[in-house]
Motif scaffolding. Structure first.
Motif, PDB file in Angstrom:
ATOM      1  N   CYS A 180       3.288  -0.152  -5.794  1.00 30.43           N
ATOM      2  CA  CYS A 180       4.315   0.205  -4.802  1.00 30.43           C
ATOM      3  C   CYS A 180       5.606   0.740  -5.404  1.00 30.43           C
ATOM      4  O   CYS A 180       6.229   1.626  -4.830  1.00 30.43           O
ATOM      5  CB  CYS A 180       4.666  -1.024  -3.965  1.00 30.43           C
ATOM      6  N   CYS A 181       6.031   0.202  -6.544  1.00 31.74           N
ATOM      7  CA  CYS A 181       7.422   0.420  -6.955  1.00 31.74           C
ATOM      8  C   CYS A 181       7.697   1.787  -7.552  1.00 31.74           C
ATOM      9  O   CYS A 181       8.856   2.143  -7.708  1.00 31.74           O
ATOM     10  CB  CYS A 181       7.900  -0.698  -7.881  1.00 31.74           C
ATOM     11  N   GLU A 241       9.973   5.696  -1.509  1.00 32.02           N
ATOM     12  CA  GLU A 241       9.833   5.418  -0.074  1.00 32.02           C
ATOM     13  C   GLU A 241       9.586   3.937   0.186  1.00 32.02           C
ATOM     14  O   GLU A 241       9.969   3.414   1.238  1.00 32.02           O
ATOM     15  CB  GLU A 241       8.697   6.245   0.539  1.00 32.02           C
ATOM     16  N   PHE A 242       8.958   3.249  -0.757  1.00 34.58           N
ATOM     17  CA  PHE A 242       8.734   1.805  -0.616  1.00 34.58           C
ATOM     18  C   PHE A 242      10.067   1.092  -0.388  1.00 34.58           C
ATOM     19  O   PHE A 242      10.204   0.275   0.535  1.00 34.58           O
ATOM     20  CB  PHE A 242       8.025   1.260  -1.863  1.00 34.58           C
ATOM     21  N   ILE A 292      13.266  -7.759  -7.276  1.00 30.98           N
ATOM     22  CA  ILE A 292      11.863  -8.106  -7.043  1.00 30.98           C
ATOM     23  C   ILE A 292      11.174  -8.329  -8.384  1.00 30.98           C
ATOM     24  O   ILE A 292      10.403  -9.284  -8.553  1.00 30.98           O
ATOM     25  CB  ILE A 292      11.141  -7.032  -6.209  1.00 30.98           C
ATOM     26  N   MET A 293      11.471  -7.463  -9.369  1.00 31.35           N
ATOM     27  CA  MET A 293      10.852  -7.627 -10.689  1.00 31.35           C
ATOM     28  C   MET A 293      11.246  -8.972 -11.309  1.00 31.35           C
ATOM     29  O   MET A 293      10.413  -9.634 -11.937  1.00 31.35           O
ATOM     30  CB  MET A 293      11.224  -6.464 -11.617  1.00 31.35           C
ATOM     31  N   GLN A 294      12.488  -9.395 -11.121  1.00 32.58           N
ATOM     32  CA  GLN A 294      12.906 -10.703 -11.645  1.00 32.58           C
ATOM     33  C   GLN A 294      12.095 -11.830 -11.008  1.00 32.58           C
ATOM     34  O   GLN A 294      11.697 -12.789 -11.684  1.00 32.58           O
ATOM     35  CB  GLN A 294      14.408 -10.927 -11.426  1.00 32.58           C
ATOM     36  N   LEU A 295      11.838 -11.725  -9.698  1.00 26.29           N
ATOM     37  CA  LEU A 295      11.011 -12.726  -9.016  1.00 26.29           C
ATOM     38  C   LEU A 295       9.589 -12.725  -9.578  1.00 26.29           C
ATOM     39  O   LEU A 295       8.993 -13.782  -9.800  1.00 26.29           O
ATOM     40  CB  LEU A 295      10.977 -12.467  -7.510  1.00 26.29           C
TER      41      LEU A 295
END
Length: 132
Positions: A16-17, A21-22, A57-60
């Motif tokens: 997705c990343c 558009e995501f 989000i990447m940190q999560l």
């Protein structure tokens, strides 16, 4: 060999990343969930905000893979009542918007991937939310 939740999430996020558009669709959905949330972003540089979201989000995801919670604690501090004042109940709306956007953009999305996302990132979201 069965994949771990963190592996499933890492691969899903990878699908997705790379599509800007995501992140746009996420914010359209998230801001559409509440007038209070929409107002938070009234004077925000959304291009910069999407970059911050990508990193957050990447940190999560990285925390779910065993990385230290240092960056999540810093996010919690910046989002607490003396920072951006992000109310604890808004994190559910954030997660709902994320899951719906993943469902839209991840070509392999399934109930199993949704469950993996929920299990993998909820502990990290709780760290941020508890800083409030």
């Amino acid at each position: 060999m069965e994949q771990s939740d963190s592996d499933i999430v890492f691969q899903s996020y990878g699908r997705c990343c790379n599509n800007e558009e995501f992140f746009k669709d996420f914010y359209d959905r998230f801001m559409g969930s509440s007038a209070d949330i929409r107002n938070l972003f009234a004077n925000t540089d959304m291009k910069a905000q999407r970059h911050l979201l990508r990193n957050g989000i990447m940190q999560l995801v990285l925390y779910s893979r065993g990385m230290s919670d240092t960056k999540l604690r810093a996010l919690g501090k910046s989002h607490d009542r003396t920072g951006y004042n992000i109310r604890p109940e808004w994190y559910r709306l954030w997660l709902d918007a994320l899951i719906a956007t993943l469902r839209q953009h991840d070509s392999a999305f399934s109930p199993e991937i949704e469950a993996a996302w929920n299990r993998a990132i909820t502990p990290g979201i709780d760290i941020i939310r508890q800083a409030y």
